[in-house]
Design a protein around this motif. Structure first.
Motif, mmCIF file in Angstrom:
data_model
loop_
_atom_site.group_PDB
_atom_site.id
_atom_site.type_symbol
_atom_site.label_atom_id
_atom_site.label_comp_id
_atom_site.label_asym_id
_atom_site.label_seq_id
_atom_site.Cartn_x
_atom_site.Cartn_y
_atom_site.Cartn_z
ATOM 1 N N CYS A 12 -2.393 5.637 9.172
ATOM 2 C CA CYS A 12 -2.637 5.087 10.512
ATOM 3 C C CYS A 12 -1.929 3.745 10.696
ATOM 4 N N GLY A 13 -0.674 3.657 10.229
ATOM 5 C CA GLY A 13 0.169 2.498 10.539
ATOM 6 C C GLY A 13 0.952 2.791 11.803
ATOM 7 N N PRO A 14 1.894 1.904 12.165
ATOM 8 C CA PRO A 14 2.660 2.105 13.396
ATOM 9 C C PRO A 14 3.369 3.461 13.464
ATOM 10 N N LEU A 44 -1.513 -5.547 11.407
ATOM 11 C CA LEU A 44 -2.306 -6.755 11.677
ATOM 12 C C LEU A 44 -1.772 -7.934 10.868
ATOM 13 N N VAL A 45 -1.358 -7.679 9.629
ATOM 14 C CA VAL A 45 -0.770 -8.758 8.814
ATOM 15 C C VAL A 45 0.520 -9.247 9.480
ATOM 16 N N ALA A 46 1.324 -8.308 9.983
ATOM 17 C CA ALA A 46 2.572 -8.681 10.672
ATOM 18 C C ALA A 46 2.267 -9.566 11.877
ATOM 19 N N GLY A 50 3.263 -14.032 14.067
ATOM 20 C CA GLY A 50 3.966 -13.797 15.329
ATOM 21 C C GLY A 50 4.529 -12.395 15.262
ATOM 22 N N LEU A 51 3.964 -11.491 16.028
ATOM 23 C CA LEU A 51 4.318 -10.076 15.912
ATOM 24 C C LEU A 51 5.675 -9.809 16.556
ATOM 25 N N ASN A 52 6.699 -9.685 15.698
ATOM 26 C CA ASN A 52 8.052 -9.446 16.188
ATOM 27 C C ASN A 52 8.250 -7.931 16.294
ATOM 28 N N ARG A 132 -11.011 6.338 5.020
ATOM 29 C CA ARG A 132 -11.394 6.518 3.600
ATOM 30 C C ARG A 132 -11.125 7.950 3.130
ATOM 31 N N HIS A 133 -10.037 8.493 3.591
ATOM 32 C CA HIS A 133 -9.566 9.812 3.157
ATOM 33 C C HIS A 133 -8.170 9.605 2.565
ATOM 34 N N ARG A 134 -8.081 9.685 1.248
ATOM 35 C CA ARG A 134 -6.799 9.464 0.574
ATOM 36 C C ARG A 134 -6.095 10.797 0.367
ATOM 37 N N SER A 175 -0.668 0.166 1.753
ATOM 38 C CA SER A 175 0.683 0.669 1.483
ATOM 39 C C SER A 175 0.972 0.452 0.001
ATOM 40 N N ASP A 176 0.435 1.333 -0.829
ATOM 41 C CA ASP A 176 0.543 1.104 -2.272
ATOM 42 C C ASP A 176 1.482 2.088 -2.972
ATOM 43 N N GLY A 177 2.083 2.972 -2.203
ATOM 44 C CA GLY A 177 3.065 3.895 -2.782
ATOM 45 C C GLY A 177 2.476 4.909 -3.757
ATOM 46 N N ALA A 370 7.654 9.992 8.049
ATOM 47 C CA ALA A 370 8.116 8.948 8.968
ATOM 48 C C ALA A 370 7.753 7.568 8.440
ATOM 49 N N GLY A 371 8.464 6.569 8.962
ATOM 50 C CA GLY A 371 8.130 5.170 8.667
ATOM 51 C C GLY A 371 8.702 4.691 7.353
ATOM 52 N N GLU A 372 8.027 3.682 6.816
ATOM 53 C CA GLU A 372 8.567 2.984 5.643
ATOM 54 C C GLU A 372 8.524 3.831 4.378
ATOM 55 N N MET A 373 7.864 4.971 4.394
ATOM 56 C CA MET A 373 7.856 5.815 3.190
ATOM 57 C C MET A 373 9.219 6.480 2.956
HETATM 58 C C1 LIG Z 1 3.612 -10.221 5.987
HETATM 59 C C2 LIG Z 1 4.322 -9.165 6.798
HETATM 60 C C3 LIG Z 1 4.846 -9.488 8.027
HETATM 61 C C4 LIG Z 1 5.547 -8.523 8.762
HETATM 62 N N1 LIG Z 1 6.057 -8.870 9.980
HETATM 63 C C5 LIG Z 1 6.793 -7.971 10.674
HETATM 64 C C6 LIG Z 1 7.326 -8.300 11.951
HETATM 65 O O1 LIG Z 1 7.035 -9.355 12.522
HETATM 66 N N2 LIG Z 1 8.137 -7.392 12.554
HETATM 67 C C7 LIG Z 1 8.439 -6.183 11.979
HETATM 68 O O2 LIG Z 1 9.223 -5.421 12.553
HETATM 69 N N3 LIG Z 1 7.857 -5.806 10.821
HETATM 70 C C8 LIG Z 1 7.049 -6.671 10.156
HETATM 71 N N4 LIG Z 1 6.492 -6.296 8.967
HETATM 72 C C9 LIG Z 1 6.720 -4.915 8.457
HETATM 73 C C10 LIG Z 1 5.864 -3.875 9.179
HETATM 74 O O3 LIG Z 1 4.512 -4.272 9.198
HETATM 75 C C11 LIG Z 1 6.018 -2.520 8.484
HETATM 76 O O4 LIG Z 1 7.396 -2.193 8.465
HETATM 77 C C12 LIG Z 1 5.244 -1.397 9.176
HETATM 78 O O5 LIG Z 1 3.851 -1.667 9.147
HETATM 79 C C13 LIG Z 1 5.514 -0.058 8.501
HETATM 80 O O6 LIG Z 1 4.808 0.928 9.214
HETATM 81 P P1 LIG Z 1 4.399 2.329 8.560
HETATM 82 O O7 LIG Z 1 3.558 3.008 9.578
HETATM 83 O O8 LIG Z 1 5.602 3.002 8.047
HETATM 84 O O9 LIG Z 1 3.535 1.967 7.284
HETATM 85 P P2 LIG Z 1 2.201 1.092 7.133
HETATM 86 O O10 LIG Z 1 2.025 0.172 8.268
HETATM 87 O O11 LIG Z 1 2.304 0.535 5.771
HETATM 88 O O12 LIG Z 1 1.036 2.178 7.206
HETATM 89 C C14 LIG Z 1 0.851 3.147 6.183
HETATM 90 C C15 LIG Z 1 -0.598 3.633 6.221
HETATM 91 O O13 LIG Z 1 -0.725 4.720 5.310
HETATM 92 C C16 LIG Z 1 -1.954 4.600 4.615
HETATM 93 N N5 LIG Z 1 -1.843 5.303 3.333
HETATM 94 C C17 LIG Z 1 -1.048 5.017 2.275
HETATM 95 N N6 LIG Z 1 -1.228 5.929 1.295
HETATM 96 C C18 LIG Z 1 -2.152 6.814 1.748
HETATM 97 C C19 LIG Z 1 -2.730 7.996 1.206
HETATM 98 N N7 LIG Z 1 -2.396 8.477 -0.005
HETATM 99 N N8 LIG Z 1 -3.632 8.663 1.960
HETATM 100 C C20 LIG Z 1 -3.995 8.231 3.193
HETATM 101 N N9 LIG Z 1 -3.474 7.110 3.753
HETATM 102 C C21 LIG Z 1 -2.554 6.419 3.045
HETATM 103 C C22 LIG Z 1 -2.143 3.103 4.455
HETATM 104 O O14 LIG Z 1 -3.499 2.776 4.241
HETATM 105 C C23 LIG Z 1 -1.604 2.577 5.780
HETATM 106 O O15 LIG Z 1 -2.619 2.470 6.759
HETATM 107 C C24 LIG Z 1 5.724 -7.213 8.242
HETATM 108 C C25 LIG Z 1 5.147 -6.877 7.016
HETATM 109 C C26 LIG Z 1 4.437 -7.837 6.300
HETATM 110 C C27 LIG Z 1 3.812 -7.445 4.979
#
Ligand SMILES: Cc1cc2nc3c(=O)[nH]c(=O)nc-3n(C[C@H](O)[C@H](O)[C@H](O)COP(=O)(O)OP(=O)(O)OC[C@H]3O[C@@H](n4cnc5c(N)ncnc54)[C@H](O)[C@@H]3O)c2cc1C
Length: 409
Positions: A12-14, A44-46, A50-52, A132-134, A175-177, A370-373
């Motif tokens: 449930c990330g972006p 939320l940490v991003a 300042g959310l860019n 809380r479903h891994r 995001s623990d890989g 999709a995303g950072e994975m």
């Molecule tokens: C300090 C900081 C500041 C940042 N600032 C910016 C910014 O200003 N602008 C910008 O563009 N980017 C920023 N980023 C980067 C941005 O937050 C990430 O690139 C983005 O969140 C990635 O999105 P995602 O959906 O791919 O992954 P994530 O946001 O990491 O979401 C992944 C989700 O998957 C869940 N998950 C993982 N493994 C499992 C599993 N086995 N089962 C179920 N769920 C699981 C996690 O709990 C998490 O909720 C920042 C990052 C950090 C750490």
């Protein structure tokens, strides 16, 4: 009759939330899963700094930010562009503005506000959230398998699966890989996770570390090979942090991987050309201390002066020509990058050769990622979130196509 079996979106990330948005807008029943107790922890940490959200630069240079993946990202960005993102946010009631550097930020809304409104909109369309479903790979039936916080293993029959599990930095956000082993077990090739947009380590003297940790170096030009970055950096107990350091960190990391420390060159006085500095330093110093002389001659003071003293060989301090050259090109030896857990993002993850143009895993039809994975990296500046949004959008469109749904316009 329409198949009422849900599609499962995990993470449930972006990226996952964007995918759920597309799928639910197309009328599919969507169920979301996350290992954490809530959504969007890293988003939320991003938001803290300042959310860019994205960047306002044109399509061509924007795509070039994704380096070796520029061509494929050109397509993802064309499908869901920075302007599409801003329009979609407007639809959610979030106005954005372009800052002086071209970076795009929300106007009058925090990351928390955006996330709350977004999840409410998904709830209204019937998206169900399971926290809380891994995700733990697949049941023998092929259904995604989840470990719940009560220790139960749950197989969830879904008509399609979209994984958006994030990278491997900031593991406290979820995001623990740790998902990697479940894909490698299915013969999916992953590139190793490596830190991106991270600080670097320098072996400071004890004196310098204790006196200058936390102090800024303002308006510095950093050079590594043919790459350079300008701005303010911070001296830390371990080395250096800050935007320009992050911008060069992938180059430094790749050079460090070859096995030896790497010099990072700092221009401490980028507003003064070398000749001017040389002229001024060649004037007689008299009985003036070096610190006073440099302060009066070229306004080099504070941590910048102390950094020069930290690096520059003491026996050369009376050589104005060498001193001028070092002020413009001070070599700081980088011994390592900071650990992956501290990095803003990670490189590595699912190799692009494992997915088709719609981000479906070739070896696991019906499973999209999709995303950072995925194995891509980009600098800070809004390119990371835009990459997550655009790949989430593309993978969801791919899943819709795969399910035979008409594209939702
Ligand atoms: C300090 C900081 C500041 C940042 N600032 C910016 C910014 O200003 N602008 C910008 O563009 N980017 C920023 N980023 C980067 C941005 O937050 C990430 O690139 C983005 O969140 C990635 O999105 P995602 O959906 O791919 O992954 P994530 O946001 O990491 O979401 C992944 C989700 O998957 C869940 N998950 C993982 N493994 C499992 C599993 N086995 N089962 C179920 N769920 C699981 C996690 O709990 C998490 O909720 C920042 C990052 C950090 C750490």
């Amino acid at each position: 009759m329409k198949d009422q079996t849900p599609v499962a979106v995990v993470g449930c990330g972006p990226a996952g939330l964007m995918a759920a948005t597309v799928l639910s807008e197309a009328g599919l029943p969507v169920e979301m899963f996350d290992a954490k107790g809530s959504a969007g922890s890293k988003f939320l940490v991003a938001g803290r700094g300042g959310l860019n959200l994205t960047h306002a630069e044109p399509a061509e240079p924007f795509a070039a930010r994704y380096g070796t993946n520029a061509e494929i990202f050109k397509k993802f960005l064309a499908g869901f562009s920075p302007n599409d993102l801003r329009a979609w946010l407007r639809g959610l009631g979030v106005e954005t503005f372009v800052g002086t550097s071209g970076r795009v930020f929300p106007k009058d809304a925090t990351a928390h506000d955006i996330l709350k409104t977004w999840i409410e909109a998904l709830n209204r369309r019937g998206v169900v959230f399971h926290y809380r479903h891994r995700w733990q790979g697949f049941a023998p039936t092929g259904a995604p398998l989840f470990l719940t916080d009560t220790g139960e293993l749950l197989a969830f029959p879904a008509q399609g699966l979209l994984l958006a599990l994030g990278g491997a930095s900031w593991p406290q956000t979820g995001s623990d890989g740790s998902w990697a082993s479940f894909l490698t077990a299915r013969d999916i090739h992953l590139e190793p996770f490596r830190p991106a947009n991270c600080g670097v380590e320098v072996a400071w003297s004890e004196h310098f570390r204790t006196r200058f940790s936390g102090k800024p170096l303002k308006n510095i030009l950093l050079r590594c090979g043919d790459r350079q970055a300008i701005g303010d950096i911070i001296i830390t107990a371990h080395g250096l942090e800050g935007g320009p350091v992050y911008a060069l960190s992938s180059v430094l990391r790749d050079l460090l991987d070859k096995g030896s420390p790497v010099p990072l060159f700092l221009d401490l006085k980028r507003d003064l050309p070398l000749e001017r500095i040389r002229e001024r330093l060649n004037e007689p110093r008299g009985k003036e201390s070096l610190a006073n002389f440099l302060r009066k001659a070229i306004h080099l003071t504070g941590p910048a002066y102390s950094l020069l003293r930290e690096i520059f060989p003491p026996e050369e301090l009376d050589n104005p020509t060498a001193l001028a050259e070092q002020i413009k090109n001070l070599p700081v030896t980088i011994r390592n990058t900071r650990p992956l857990a501290e990095a803003i993002s990670s490189a590595g993850g699912v190799a692009f050769l494992e997915v088709d143009a719609d981000l479906m895993l070739r070896k696991l039809p019906g499973v999209f990622v999709a995303g950072e994975m995925l194995d891509w990296e980009a600098p800070t500046g809004g390119y990371l979130l835009q990459g997550a949004f655009s790949t989430g959008y593309r993978a969801a469109q791919g899943l819709l196509n795969w399910l035979g749904h008409a594209r939702h316009s």
